[in-house]
Design a protein around this motif. Sequence first.
Motif, PDB file in Angstrom:
ATOM      1  N   LEU A  65       0.837  -1.203   0.000  1.00  0.00           N
ATOM      2  CA  LEU A  65       0.000   0.000   0.000  1.00  0.00           C
ATOM      3  C   LEU A  65       0.871   1.251   0.000  1.00  0.00           C
ATOM      4  N   GLY A  66       1.922   1.238   0.795  1.00  0.00           N
ATOM      5  CA  GLY A  66       2.832   2.383   0.864  1.00  0.00           C
ATOM      6  C   GLY A  66       3.518   2.665  -0.462  1.00  0.00           C
ATOM      7  N   ARG A  67       3.786   1.616  -1.217  1.00  0.00           N
ATOM      8  CA  ARG A  67       4.435   1.791  -2.523  1.00  0.00           C
ATOM      9  C   ARG A  67       3.547   2.588  -3.473  1.00  0.00           C
ATOM     10  N   TYR A  68       2.247   2.325  -3.423  1.00  0.00           N
ATOM     11  CA  TYR A  68       1.338   2.999  -4.353  1.00  0.00           C
ATOM     12  C   TYR A  68       0.690   4.255  -3.774  1.00  0.00           C
ATOM     13  N   ASP A  80     -10.755   8.717  -2.633  1.00  0.00           N
ATOM     14  CA  ASP A  80      -9.450   9.316  -2.934  1.00  0.00           C
ATOM     15  C   ASP A  80      -8.383   8.240  -3.090  1.00  0.00           C
ATOM     16  N   LEU A  81      -8.428   7.271  -2.203  1.00  0.00           N
ATOM     17  CA  LEU A  81      -7.437   6.194  -2.252  1.00  0.00           C
ATOM     18  C   LEU A  81      -7.587   5.367  -3.525  1.00  0.00           C
ATOM     19  N   LEU A  82      -8.824   5.064  -3.891  1.00  0.00           N
ATOM     20  CA  LEU A  82      -9.054   4.287  -5.118  1.00  0.00           C
ATOM     21  C   LEU A  82      -8.587   5.046  -6.352  1.00  0.00           C
ATOM     22  N   ARG A  86      -5.653   3.659  -8.858  1.00  0.00           N
ATOM     23  CA  ARG A  86      -5.895   3.439 -10.289  1.00  0.00           C
ATOM     24  C   ARG A  86      -4.964   4.286 -11.144  1.00  0.00           C
ATOM     25  N   GLU A  87      -4.700   5.535 -10.715  1.00  0.00           N
ATOM     26  CA  GLU A  87      -3.786   6.395 -11.470  1.00  0.00           C
ATOM     27  C   GLU A  87      -2.375   5.826 -11.501  1.00  0.00           C
ATOM     28  N   ARG A  88      -1.987   5.179 -10.426  1.00  0.00           N
ATOM     29  CA  ARG A  88      -0.620   4.642 -10.323  1.00  0.00           C
ATOM     30  C   ARG A  88      -0.547   3.180 -10.736  1.00  0.00           C
ATOM     31  N   HIS A  89      -1.615   2.672 -11.341  1.00  0.00           N
ATOM     32  CA  HIS A  89      -1.652   1.315 -11.896  1.00  0.00           C
ATOM     33  C   HIS A  89      -1.319   0.250 -10.846  1.00  0.00           C
ATOM     34  N   ARG A  93      -5.795  -6.688  -7.265  1.00  0.00           N
ATOM     35  CA  ARG A  93      -6.061  -7.252  -5.943  1.00  0.00           C
ATOM     36  C   ARG A  93      -6.040  -6.161  -4.882  1.00  0.00           C
ATOM     37  N   LEU A  94      -5.106  -5.253  -4.983  1.00  0.00           N
ATOM     38  CA  LEU A  94      -4.989  -4.164  -4.019  1.00  0.00           C
ATOM     39  C   LEU A  94      -6.160  -3.188  -4.155  1.00  0.00           C
ATOM     40  N   VAL A  95      -6.555  -2.904  -5.388  1.00  0.00           N
ATOM     41  CA  VAL A  95      -7.699  -2.022  -5.630  1.00  0.00           C
ATOM     42  C   VAL A  95      -8.974  -2.650  -5.071  1.00  0.00           C
ATOM     43  N   GLU A  96      -9.135  -3.958  -5.250  1.00  0.00           N
ATOM     44  CA  GLU A  96     -10.314  -4.653  -4.722  1.00  0.00           C
ATOM     45  C   GLU A  96     -10.362  -4.590  -3.199  1.00  0.00           C
ATOM     46  N   LEU A  97      -9.205  -4.782  -2.553  1.00  0.00           N
ATOM     47  CA  LEU A  97      -9.163  -4.728  -1.091  1.00  0.00           C
ATOM     48  C   LEU A  97      -9.575  -3.357  -0.577  1.00  0.00           C
ATOM     49  N   VAL A  98      -9.080  -2.308  -1.204  1.00  0.00           N
ATOM     50  CA  VAL A  98      -9.413  -0.949  -0.775  1.00  0.00           C
ATOM     51  C   VAL A  98     -10.861  -0.619  -1.120  1.00  0.00           C
ATOM     52  N   SER A  99     -11.381  -1.143  -2.224  1.00  0.00           N
ATOM     53  CA  SER A  99     -12.769  -0.848  -2.607  1.00  0.00           C
ATOM     54  C   SER A  99     -13.770  -1.481  -1.641  1.00  0.00           C
TER      55      SER A  99
END
Length: 120
Positions: A65-68, A80-82, A86-89, A93-99
């Motif tokens: 998470l820190g990397r992105y 905002d996080l999503l 998405r902007e940083r590709h 899996r990470l996008v799904e967890l945050v969503s």
Amino acid sequence: MERGSGGLSRRRDDEMKHQLQGLLRSGHPTRTEEWHDPEPVAEDDPDVPASRVTADRFEALRLELGRYLARTPFPAHRGDLLRVLRERHAPDRLVELVSELPGDPTYHSVQDVAVAVQGA
């Protein structure tokens, strides 16, 4: 001339093979003194939590998470996080967890996001 890295003499090696022969054939300990054998697990023994695995997974999640989310202005909401992920590709899996996080709370750091993702 035999070349090997064994630290035992040939006689000691044969002796150890002889000692293990009964165990290997029978599939259970063959010693007469019970104190040599490990104690079996009892039914009422408490389960040992896999805290090391959980801690390792949490740390890996937090680092990913820190990397992105580096240089993301905090405090931030889920939307905002999503958007940043998405902007940083970021990986799907990470996008799904945050969503899956609730949209109402405000997250003040990457640590807060990682704790929320792990709790979800």
